[in-house]
Design a protein around this motif. Structure first.
Motif, mmCIF file in Angstrom:
data_model
loop_
_atom_site.group_PDB
_atom_site.id
_atom_site.type_symbol
_atom_site.label_atom_id
_atom_site.label_comp_id
_atom_site.label_asym_id
_atom_site.label_seq_id
_atom_site.Cartn_x
_atom_site.Cartn_y
_atom_site.Cartn_z
ATOM 1 N N ARG A 51 36.083 34.704 51.041
ATOM 2 C CA ARG A 51 35.102 34.051 50.157
ATOM 3 C C ARG A 51 35.759 33.007 49.272
ATOM 4 O O ARG A 51 35.118 32.033 48.868
ATOM 5 C CB ARG A 51 34.384 35.102 49.299
ATOM 6 C CG ARG A 51 33.334 35.894 50.040
ATOM 7 C CD ARG A 51 32.472 36.704 49.084
ATOM 8 N NE ARG A 51 33.189 37.825 48.507
ATOM 9 C CZ ARG A 51 33.202 39.061 49.018
ATOM 10 N NH1 ARG A 51 32.523 39.319 50.122
ATOM 11 N NH2 ARG A 51 33.883 40.021 48.428
ATOM 12 N N ASN A 52 37.028 33.186 48.947
ATOM 13 C CA ASN A 52 37.741 32.260 48.063
ATOM 14 C C ASN A 52 38.130 30.952 48.743
ATOM 15 O O ASN A 52 38.561 30.015 48.070
ATOM 16 C CB ASN A 52 38.999 32.928 47.499
ATOM 17 C CG ASN A 52 38.666 33.998 46.483
ATOM 18 O OD1 ASN A 52 37.581 33.983 45.884
ATOM 19 N ND2 ASN A 52 39.579 34.941 46.272
ATOM 20 N N ILE A 53 37.985 30.883 50.062
ATOM 21 C CA ILE A 53 38.283 29.628 50.764
ATOM 22 C C ILE A 53 37.211 28.610 50.384
ATOM 23 O O ILE A 53 36.005 28.908 50.415
ATOM 24 C CB ILE A 53 38.295 29.822 52.293
ATOM 25 C CG1 ILE A 53 39.401 30.802 52.680
ATOM 26 C CG2 ILE A 53 38.515 28.492 53.006
ATOM 27 C CD1 ILE A 53 39.403 31.166 54.157
ATOM 28 N N ASP A 54 37.637 27.410 50.026
ATOM 29 C CA ASP A 54 36.713 26.365 49.579
ATOM 30 C C ASP A 54 35.613 26.123 50.609
ATOM 31 O O ASP A 54 35.882 26.033 51.810
ATOM 32 C CB ASP A 54 37.495 25.067 49.334
ATOM 33 C CG ASP A 54 36.684 24.061 48.522
ATOM 34 O OD1 ASP A 54 35.644 23.599 49.029
ATOM 35 O OD2 ASP A 54 37.094 23.744 47.396
ATOM 36 N N SER A 55 34.378 26.016 50.138
ATOM 37 C CA SER A 55 33.229 25.827 51.042
ATOM 38 C C SER A 55 33.298 24.509 51.805
ATOM 39 O O SER A 55 32.657 24.359 52.845
ATOM 40 C CB SER A 55 31.914 25.892 50.257
ATOM 41 O OG SER A 55 31.880 24.873 49.261
ATOM 42 N N SER A 56 34.077 23.545 51.299
ATOM 43 C CA SER A 56 34.197 22.250 51.979
ATOM 44 C C SER A 56 35.274 22.281 53.074
ATOM 45 O O SER A 56 35.431 21.315 53.816
ATOM 46 C CB SER A 56 34.545 21.153 50.973
ATOM 47 O OG SER A 56 35.821 21.400 50.386
#
Length: 379
Positions: A51-56
């Motif tokens: 979840r901490n991986i950037d959404s972009s």
């Protein structure tokens, strides 16, 4: 509530294997879910790390459940050369494994601590992002949209191999990118990542290590691809989910497929695969599924397809483009970028009437051109 009690001394890999075997009914858990549970006692929540991986991030543009595992597989290949579920369990910090060293079986720990794993996880994210960008770059591997990536399952092997190529122990690496490119295209055109992905990735990583160290150790897959493409029937590539279908579309992007209206390089994100002989034309309906072959596809925008191609045949819309062009050579150059030569245009596509036999002749000629392009990848 029924339960199975296991001895505390049992290896984590065996515990997880037993859990996997028991987990055959009810809500099916993925390998990522099982590993998430295995990591929790080490104060690592894999789901939270995901979840901490950037959404972009390009990682988040691909199928979530697969990418979660691909990140772990990337770490595993780089660290131990294997990536099957059995070996992923050794990524849990402190997990003991038995390996053969100097002819003896010894016990060691692959990843000592939480800190070590977190660093590897962050590196995997960075390296996988780089790999996806390379695969989707129109100047490198041409998969301009996620749906055009021939085999997302190749990402862990690609990432591990690309990272391995930077290892200083290899002396002459001036042609490392060429080697990776040949391996990648050979893997696609031989459908090597359609099944048994974990064992294929393991084998490829080992083979590429040898090639990086010895220019004469050319992987057999390269020769296999050269032979396969000669007998490949591209007319049958009609499915947009086919790796070879998408690979050929990728080559159009790499070749600089130009816009039929402006003759300039387009915004690649706007491109899609559209029919040259429209599916909804009278001829297209006669052709049935044959009309969907990749040999009858072109890389243009939806807008160009609607405003220029419509449901007309090439003898109408190409004729119109030529008529409106200030420089007809620009038109032919544009079509060349889509693997359609001037001879094919003048001698076949502009025929009036244009019928089934003309379509068959057109795709036969275009198949020759595309096969030449593919063969050039391995020179």
């Amino acid at each position: 509530i029924s339960f199975v009690e296991l001895d505390k001394s049992l290896e984590m890999s065996k515990v997880c294997d037993i859990f996997t075997r028991i987990n055959t009914k009810g809500l099916e858990l993925s390998i990522f879910d099982i590993l998430n549970a295995a990591f929790l006692p080490k104060d690592i929540e894999l789901k939270e790390e995901w979840r901490n991986i950037d959404s972009s991030s390009p990682i988040k543009k691909l199928e979530e459940e697969k990418m979660k595992v691909y990140l772990l597989q990337t770490i595993s290949i780089s660290k131990q050369g294997y990536c099957s579920p059995k070996y992923l369990y050794y990524l849990v910090p402190g997990s003991k494994r038995k390996i053969k060293m100097n002819g003896q079986i010894v016990e060691d720990i692959l990843i000592p601590s939480k800190k070590d794993f977190v660093e590897l996880w962050k590196d995997a994210i960075k390296n996988v992002e780089l790999s996806i960008k390379k695969i989707m770059n129109p100047r490198e591997f041409g998969a301009i949209k996620p749906k055009f990536i021939p085999y997302p399952s190749i990402i862990p092997a690609f990432t591990a191999i690309d990272f391995e190529s930077k290892n200083s122990r290899y002396k002459d690496m001036s042609n490392k990118n060429d080697k990776i490119s040949k391996w990648y295209w050979a893997s696609i055109f031989t459908n090597n990542y359609s099944s048994s992905v974990e064992s294929q990735a393991t084998s490829d990583f080992s083979v590429m290590q040898k090639w990086f160290g010895d220019n004469n150790a050319v992987p057999e897959i390269i020769n296999q691809a050269k032979n396969d493409i000669k007998v490949m029937d591209l007319k049958k590539e009609t499915s947009q989910s086919s790796a070879i279908y998408n690979a050929i579309f990728n080559l159009m992007a790499i070749d600089g497929a130009r816009d039929p209206v402006t003759f300039e390089l387009p915004e690649y994100s706007s491109l899609d695969d559209h029919h040259i002989i429209p599916q909804n034309s009278k001829l297209g309906k006669k052709l049935g599924n044959k009309v969907n072959t990749i040999l009858n596809r072109i890389a243009i925008s939806d807008e160009t397809n609607r405003s220029v191609f419509k449901v007309r045949l090439p003898n109408e819309y190409i004729k119109e483009i030529l008529k409106n062009a200030k420089d007809k050579n620009k038109v032919y150059e544009m079509l060349e970028s889509h693997f359609i030569t001037k001879r094919i245009v003048d001698e076949i596509l502009l025929r009036d009437p244009f019928e089934v036999k003309d379509f068959e002749e057109f795709i036969a000629e275009r198949e020759k051109l595309i096969k030449e392009k593919v063969e050039n990848l391995f020179k």
